[in-house]
Motif scaffolding. Sequence first.
Motif, PDB file in Angstrom:
ATOM      1  N   LEU A   1       0.830  -1.198   0.000  1.00 60.12           N
ATOM      2  CA  LEU A   1       0.000   0.000   0.000  1.00 60.12           C
ATOM      3  C   LEU A   1       0.868   1.253   0.000  1.00 60.12           C
ATOM      4  O   LEU A   1       2.075   1.195   0.293  1.00 60.12           O
ATOM      5  CB  LEU A   1      -0.906   0.000   1.237  1.00 60.12           C
ATOM      6  CG  LEU A   1      -1.848  -1.204   1.368  1.00 60.12           C
ATOM      7  CD1 LEU A   1      -2.513  -1.201   2.733  1.00 60.12           C
ATOM      8  CD2 LEU A   1      -2.887  -1.181   0.267  1.00 60.12           C
ATOM      9  N   ASP A   2       0.262   2.385  -0.321  1.00 58.01           N
ATOM     10  CA  ASP A   2       0.954   3.665  -0.300  1.00 58.01           C
ATOM     11  C   ASP A   2       1.366   3.991   1.135  1.00 58.01           C
ATOM     12  O   ASP A   2       0.516   4.023   2.037  1.00 58.01           O
ATOM     13  CB  ASP A   2       0.032   4.761  -0.845  1.00 58.01           C
ATOM     14  CG  ASP A   2       0.704   6.133  -0.890  1.00 58.01           C
ATOM     15  OD1 ASP A   2       1.902   6.228  -0.538  1.00 58.01           O
ATOM     16  OD2 ASP A   2       0.017   7.103  -1.261  1.00 58.01           O
TER      17      ASP A   2
ATOM     18  N   LEU B   1      -7.870  -0.800   7.103  1.00 54.09           N
ATOM     19  CA  LEU B   1      -7.111  -1.932   6.573  1.00 54.09           C
ATOM     20  C   LEU B   1      -7.836  -3.230   6.922  1.00 54.09           C
ATOM     21  O   LEU B   1      -8.540  -3.328   7.929  1.00 54.09           O
ATOM     22  CB  LEU B   1      -5.701  -1.976   7.173  1.00 54.09           C
ATOM     23  CG  LEU B   1      -4.777  -0.792   6.913  1.00 54.09           C
ATOM     24  CD1 LEU B   1      -3.437  -1.022   7.596  1.00 54.09           C
ATOM     25  CD2 LEU B   1      -4.577  -0.553   5.421  1.00 54.09           C
TER      26      LEU B   1
ATOM     27  N   GLN C   1      -3.781  -7.001   6.025  1.00 49.79           N
ATOM     28  CA  GLN C   1      -2.983  -5.799   5.770  1.00 49.79           C
ATOM     29  C   GLN C   1      -2.441  -5.216   7.073  1.00 49.79           C
ATOM     30  O   GLN C   1      -1.270  -4.822   7.150  1.00 49.79           O
ATOM     31  CB  GLN C   1      -3.832  -4.769   5.045  1.00 49.79           C
ATOM     32  CG  GLN C   1      -4.172  -5.142   3.604  1.00 49.79           C
ATOM     33  CD  GLN C   1      -5.183  -4.203   2.989  1.00 49.79           C
ATOM     34  OE1 GLN C   1      -6.016  -3.621   3.680  1.00 49.79           O
ATOM     35  NE2 GLN C   1      -5.124  -4.051   1.655  1.00 49.79           N
TER      36      GLN C   1
END
Length: 548
Positions: free
Chosen positions: A455-456, A468, A472
């Motif tokens: 993810l960023d 999330l 994640q």
Amino acid sequence: MRPLDPRLLRRSRAARGFLAAGGALALVQSAAIVAFAWSLASLVTGFIDGMSMADGVPFLVLLVAAASVRAVAAWVWDVVGSAGATRVKAELRSELLTALEAEPEGLPDFPTARIATLLGPGLDALDAYFGQYLPQLVSTIVVTPILIAMAWIADPLSGLVLVIVLPLIPVFMALIGMATQVVQRRQWESLASLSRGFLEVVGGLSTLLLFRRAERQTARIRAVTDEYRSHTMKVLRITFLSGFTLEFAASLSVALVAVSIGLRLVAGDMMLIAGLFVLVLAPEVFLPLRNVGAAFHASTEGVAASVDAFDLLDAAEQAGRAPVRDTAAAAEIPDAGSGLQLRGIRVVRGDRVVLDGLDLEAGRGELVAVTGESGSGKSSLFAALLGFVPIEGAAQLDGWRLGAGAGADARSKVAWSGQAPALLAGTIASNVRLGDEDADPALCMRACRLAGVELDPELRLGPGGSGLSGGQAQRVATARAIHRLLARDAPLLLLDEPSSAQDADREAALGDALRELAAEGRIVVVSTHRTAFAARADRIVELEPAHV
């Protein structure tokens, strides 16, 4: 009436300092009140006897000076009370957090909601105690006896009346205080119950919505809120009743003194200056007691919270004094070299032995998987190495002692991640770099890559990592542990069930990443239930409950 748990004065240096400063201020107030009463009586009787304006100037100056000193002393009381409350709350919160840190498994009678309520609004209620109640209590102890003595010197009969009627007010206050203590305790318990219920609902909100049980919890919160409202109204009723009772008793007592003085002045048995002096002092004698009664109810919540705080500290001390069998001397590692070395490790949680007789050696460059059924002690082993629970036996890393009592240098050599991600509101990058914000930004990128965080890094998360998925969030927590390992060049990485929420491909990628870290000369120890993940390790240590 119980003004405050005496343990506060024994433990808090700030509270003792506040009382010392308060005693000095009370003496200044006493002198100012006596000077004001004497100058006013002298000024009035002097003008009645034909005193000139010029002769009355000294009395007028003393009158204004006494009133000014009294006003300044009252302002200083407010400042000292606010500063004292701030310092005492800081001391208490520091002690409570230290006690809770020493007992990471928690205390049986203190759930999270109760602790959160105590550390937040509970201790904040001490502001009213130090700002309103305690100043009036100190004034009662110091000012009231001085004023009674001065009234007795001026007129013994009025002094005797004051001594006789004054104890009536403390008797009323004691009776009211006992009633208030009961309802205030119930109100405090209702607030703690409301906090606990709200936190439970928030924590399980997604499950409640999934099974369509949210409405039932809404009714539960409504019922607890109504109970808290009911207890609050009972406290207010007693507050208003006690205020009326104390005002009536004080007014009646002053009236008795005034009637006695008036009759003797008419009969010519008393000098006017003495009568006026006592009449000015009489309301001041009862004023601190009236103010104590009025401020007591505002401080009772803080009193209840302080009792809770010291009960928690006492419970933590009792837990800390629990006997632990010391086997460190018997299990010394004769030639402590590099790597992780465990000898005769025994872990007891409560009255249950969860690990007994564990021996383990792991050298630099090894990836070790700790397996076993639930309850076999995998998480307890990690908690013991990190110092969260008492450990018996010998545990060393590169010659440094691990476990409870280990120094900061030893703790800095271990990076770890638990089963719960424990993320904070903020960006992914800020969560990964938590505790090592000044490290090279490239380490954050590498940690994310090794943990599989795709993810960023600037993606913002809500409280608790909301936004999330479970997998994640787990990968971000693993990245944080890897970042700490890299930023501090630590030799040991502990990961508790790092792949429990990952699919097979991500689990395999994480295994390769951990082997990469081990190949750089680090020790990686993971606990896992997943057979495929454990198979990627260099060694598998299988635990059985209380036996290896």
